[in-house]
Design an enzyme around this catalytic site. Structure first.
Site, PDB file in Angstrom:
ATOM      1  N   HIS A  20       0.918  -1.170  -0.014  1.00 43.06           N
ATOM      2  CA  HIS A  20      -0.111   0.013   0.025  1.00 43.06           C
ATOM      3  C   HIS A  20       0.918   1.263  -0.198  1.00 43.06           C
ATOM      4  O   HIS A  20       1.283   1.827   0.913  1.00 43.06           O
ATOM      5  CB  HIS A  20      -0.735  -0.175   1.228  1.00 43.06           C
ATOM      6  N   HIS A  60      -2.240  -1.082   7.149  1.00 39.08           N
ATOM      7  CA  HIS A  60      -2.086  -1.657   5.673  1.00 39.08           C
ATOM      8  C   HIS A  60      -0.877  -0.565   5.197  1.00 39.08           C
ATOM      9  O   HIS A  60      -0.176  -0.626   4.305  1.00 39.08           O
ATOM     10  CB  HIS A  60      -3.258  -1.433   4.788  1.00 39.08           C
ATOM     11  N   GLY A 109      -3.637  -3.850  11.399  1.00 38.81           N
ATOM     12  CA  GLY A 109      -4.469  -4.433  10.076  1.00 38.81           C
ATOM     13  C   GLY A 109      -5.603  -4.388  10.058  1.00 38.81           C
ATOM     14  O   GLY A 109      -6.489  -3.736   9.441  1.00 38.81           O
ATOM     15  N   PRO A 110      -6.276  -5.061  10.936  1.00 37.51           N
ATOM     16  CA  PRO A 110      -7.915  -5.070  11.280  1.00 37.51           C
ATOM     17  C   PRO A 110      -8.095  -3.545  11.985  1.00 37.51           C
ATOM     18  O   PRO A 110      -7.785  -3.230  12.892  1.00 37.51           O
ATOM     19  CB  PRO A 110      -8.182  -5.989  12.320  1.00 37.51           C
ATOM     20  N   ASP A 147      -9.534   6.645   7.432  1.00 36.05           N
ATOM     21  CA  ASP A 147     -10.805   6.935   7.189  1.00 36.05           C
ATOM     22  C   ASP A 147     -11.479   5.270   7.436  1.00 36.05           C
ATOM     23  O   ASP A 147     -12.598   5.479   8.322  1.00 36.05           O
ATOM     24  CB  ASP A 147     -11.387   7.091   5.459  1.00 36.05           C
ATOM     25  N   ASN A 177      -7.795  11.520   4.014  1.00 37.97           N
ATOM     26  CA  ASN A 177      -7.727  11.744   2.459  1.00 37.97           C
ATOM     27  C   ASN A 177      -8.759  11.475   1.502  1.00 37.97           C
ATOM     28  O   ASN A 177      -8.712  11.555   0.292  1.00 37.97           O
ATOM     29  CB  ASN A 177      -6.459  10.857   2.109  1.00 37.97           C
ATOM     30  N   HIS A 251      -4.076   3.367  -3.464  1.00 34.40           N
ATOM     31  CA  HIS A 251      -4.155   2.881  -1.855  1.00 34.40           C
ATOM     32  C   HIS A 251      -3.308   1.265  -1.819  1.00 34.40           C
ATOM     33  O   HIS A 251      -2.708   1.314  -0.787  1.00 34.40           O
ATOM     34  CB  HIS A 251      -5.827   2.437  -1.837  1.00 34.40           C
ATOM     35  N   GLU A 400     -17.979  -3.809  24.601  1.00 34.02           N
ATOM     36  CA  GLU A 400     -17.269  -4.982  24.841  1.00 34.02           C
ATOM     37  C   GLU A 400     -16.171  -4.859  23.989  1.00 34.02           C
ATOM     38  O   GLU A 400     -15.037  -5.179  24.279  1.00 34.02           O
ATOM     39  CB  GLU A 400     -18.036  -6.446  24.440  1.00 34.02           C
ATOM     40  N   HIS A 462     -29.123 -15.170  24.966  1.00 32.10           N
ATOM     41  CA  HIS A 462     -27.963 -14.858  25.892  1.00 32.10           C
ATOM     42  C   HIS A 462     -27.401 -16.283  26.334  1.00 32.10           C
ATOM     43  O   HIS A 462     -26.505 -16.236  27.404  1.00 32.10           O
ATOM     44  CB  HIS A 462     -28.537 -14.289  27.423  1.00 32.10           C
TER      45      HIS A 462
END
Ligand SMILES: Cc1ncc(C[n+]2csc(CCOP(=O)(O)OP(=O)(O)O)c2C)c(N)n1
Length: 655
Positions: A20, A60, A109-110, A147, A177, A251, A400, A462
């Site tokens: 990237h 990234h 990354g996530p 973003d 951006n 990107h 959570e 639950h």
């Protein structure tokens, strides 16, 4: 100097044929100002406890960080490593990995996780400053967020918590951006991020992210703020690339030879790939030297501290457990031997925590708005409050995911053992952060209560059914499901001792008998499983395996089998991972060689075959639960001593 980052990003991505370039090229000016003028760090000691933290939440854009580490003179980050971007075993994996590359504060990354980790780091900093003083703990947590980070739901949980706690030492630099993978963010988003952050109690401002003076002024102001700060830095993705810059085309793929050449021309960069001219590398390396005097001064201050205080600081930062832990566990177990308790394991956990949190002041507890249900707050614990961070209990609110990610940040920061609770069924809301704790090998402890249909009347929404199996599927995560108050204490001890990975304690809402009587100093849960009730002779026909609340059912089933003259043993299995990690011989000895294996657990079968074999019989759930009192549900779903005994008898041809 910023162009050096851009060139390295272009070159590395080009060479790897993947990666990237857009974010490093766009955010290069912001990063250059931050690292050369503000960030407090010393490449000679990447783990210096009082360094500022920099979190690249948009993982990234990893080449931004790798380029910085190289330019600033982190020894391990050589130009060869940059050339090996994304290759097996390099220090430059596709996304930054903590523990793999010195100088990488967290694995990202996530999207959204890094920002939420940073909130935990900022909490850790304020807490430790409250305990040890500003002389020893006084640093800022910076985040570079994209973003995508701010679109993720977890970002809302994180910013709301940071705003509420008034964590004024976190500064988020938003790489504004307006581009994500699909194209302009306007395709899917119309949020005004400045207003959004302001409404969460942040100071927020908008600047030109290519104007070094504006960037410096904004960071300067943010450092003085009494609130957390957002600086929305308007940037151009792929800055310098004449055709792909400003578009999604820069990107996540190499610019290509022609566009790279055109970008070099536009940026006025004439050096060959991977070469940084000496007159540009020199000021970068000088910037890398900037923090050394501050680090040495800090070391002198630490050395001048009261010796006991210094030893305690070093112990906590080093993640070493105090000698008091063993004594605390022993004391709890002796009390339980003298006066057995029939209580829920969530209450057992609270009972253990009363002793553990005194012995281990580095434990910071919490709950996602289920404090009374999770039993995570002990009598002496004070809540952490905005402006008063000495407390060791955090009301995370109904957040959570943000809670789990903040705990990762605290563990990564060092000096703290975070634990916190919610219902086991909502472990799914924490799962992405739990996975990262496991990947990073961080000691984070999740207290997950209401761990089965035993929750009763709240019904199937639950009642966890597949969660134990799903959690056991995560590598390097220990899932503990203790059977009684003694096992709960032992599992707490094991979770605390697990320095290189997270643990979950799955605990009941309903009361359970104390099955372990007498005093045994050894931690029987440490093997992951053990024979709780031996067979009446040397020749068990049946081995009954169970976890948590179902161990008592297995013990009753054994009695029924005894009445039918069948020799059965009961094996409690508080932790699959520990059992399955044993050498083959030890594991085989615990599992035994009875003709019939029967397992009982109020969850799905998945995972059990590794213990009972595919021919073993499983008594548990095959679908979702239902709304009714717990006892009725156990009968309705056939998870009873009678059914367990019957299952064994059927297999023996004696039903
Ligand atoms: C949780 C998560 N979902 C999806 C992705 C895949 N992904 C990587 S970057 C990105 C969005 C890119 O947009 P932005 O965050 O603005 O980064 P930029 O384009 O500015 O580099 C996505 C969807 C991810 N990394 N994490």
């Amino acid at each position: 100097m910023a162009n050096a980052i851009r060139a390295l990003a272009m070159d590395a991505v080009e060479q790897a044929k993947a990666g990237h370039p857009g974010l490093p090229m766009g955010a290069a000016d912001v990063a250059t100002v931050l690292f050369t003028q503000f960030l407090k760090f010393d490449p000679a000691d990447p783990a210096w406890p009082d360094r500022d933290r920099f979190v690249l939440s948009a993982g990234h854009g990893s080449m931004l960080l790798y380029a910085l580490l190289y330019l600033l003179g982190y020894e391990a980050m050589t130009i060869e490593e940059i050339k090996r971007f994304r290759q097996l075993g390099s220090l430059t994996p596709g996304h930054p990995e903590h523990g793999h590359t010195p100088g990488v504060e967290t694995t990202t990354g996530p999207l959204g996780q890094g920002l939420a980790n940073a909130v935990g780091m900022a909490i850790a900093e304020r807490h430790l400053a409250a305990i040890f003083g500003d002389e020893i703990v006084d640093h800022t947590t910076y985040v570079l967020a994209s973003d995508g980070d701010l679109m993720e739901g977890i970002s809302q949980e994180a910013i709301a918590l940071a705003g509420h706690l008034r964590l004024n030492k976190i500064i988020v630099l938003f790489d504004d951006n307006h581009i994500s993978i699909d194209g302009p963010t306007s395709l899917s988003d119309s949020v005004d991020q400045v207003e959004r952050f302001q409404s969460a109690g942040w100071a927020a401002t908008r600047i030109d992210g290519h104007d070094p003076a504006a960037i410096a002024a904004a960071i300067e102001a943010a450092k003085k703020s009494d609130r957390p700060s957002l600086i929305a830095c308007r940037t151009t993705i792929g800055f310098g690339a004449p055709n792909k810059g400003g578009t999604e085309k820069s990107h996540g793929s190499p610019l290509g030879a022609d566009e790279s050449a055109a970008a070099r021309k536009q940026l006025g960069w004439s050096s060959p790939p991977f070469e940084i001219p000496a007159d540009i590398l020199a000021p970068w390396r000088a910037a890398g030297e900037r923090g050394r005097p501050a680090r040495l001064a800090w070391e002198r201050r630490l050395a001048a501290c009261d010796p006991a205080q210094r030893a305690e600081f070093e112990r906590r930062i080093g993640g070493e457990l105090p000698g008091k832990l063993a004594a605390a566990v022993k004391d709890v177990k002796q009390k339980l031997a003298a006066a057995p308790k029939e209580i829920a394991t969530r209450a057992a956990s609270e009972f253990a925590l009363e002793a553990l949190t005194v012995a281990l002041p580095e434990m910071i507890g919490g709950s996602a708005d289920l404090t009374g249900s999770n039993n995570t707050r002990t009598k002496a614990m004070k809540a952490m409050k905005p402006g008063d961070y000495a407390g060791t209990f955090i009301h995370y609110g109904v957040r959570e995911h943000g809670m789990a990610a903040a705990m990762n940040g605290m563990a990564l920061h060092g000096g703290i053992i975070p634990y916190s609770g919610t219902f086991l069924v909502f472990s799914d809301y924490c799962r992405p952060a739990i996975r990262l704790a496991a990947l990073m090998g961080q000691r984070v402890i999740y207290v997950m209560t209401h761990d089965s249909i035993g929750i009763g009347e709240d019904g199937p929404t639950h009642q966890p059914v597949e969660q134990l199996a799903a959690l056991r599927a995560i590598p390097n995560l220990k899932v503990f499901r203790p059977a009684d108050v003694v096992e709960t204490t032992e599992c707490w001890q094991l979770a605390l001792q697990c320095q290189d990975g997270p643990s979950i304690l799955a605990l009941t809402r309903q009361n359970l008998p104390q099955l372990r009587d007498g005093f045994d100093e050894s931690n029987r849960c440490a093997a992951g499983a053990y024979e709780l009730r031996a067979a009446d002779d040397d020749n068990a026909a049946v081995s009954l395996f169970a976890t948590g609340s179902e161990v008592a059912i297995a013990v009753e089933a054994k009695k029924l089998l005894t009445a039918r003259k069948i020799s059965a043993r009961v094996v409690s299995v508080p932790c699959f991972e520990l059992l399955l990690a044993l050498p083959e011989g030890r594991r085989a000895a615990i599992v035994g060689d009875a003709k019939i294996n029967v397992a009982v657990e109020a969850g799905i079968r998945q995972g059990w075959d590794a213990i009972i074999g595919s021919e073993g019989t499983f008594v548990g759930m095959t679908g979702f639960g239902a709304s009714a009192p717990a006892k009725d549900l156990y009968r309705h779903f056939g998870i009873t001593a009678e059914k367990v005994a019957e299952a064994a008898l059927v297999r023996l041809g004696k039903s």
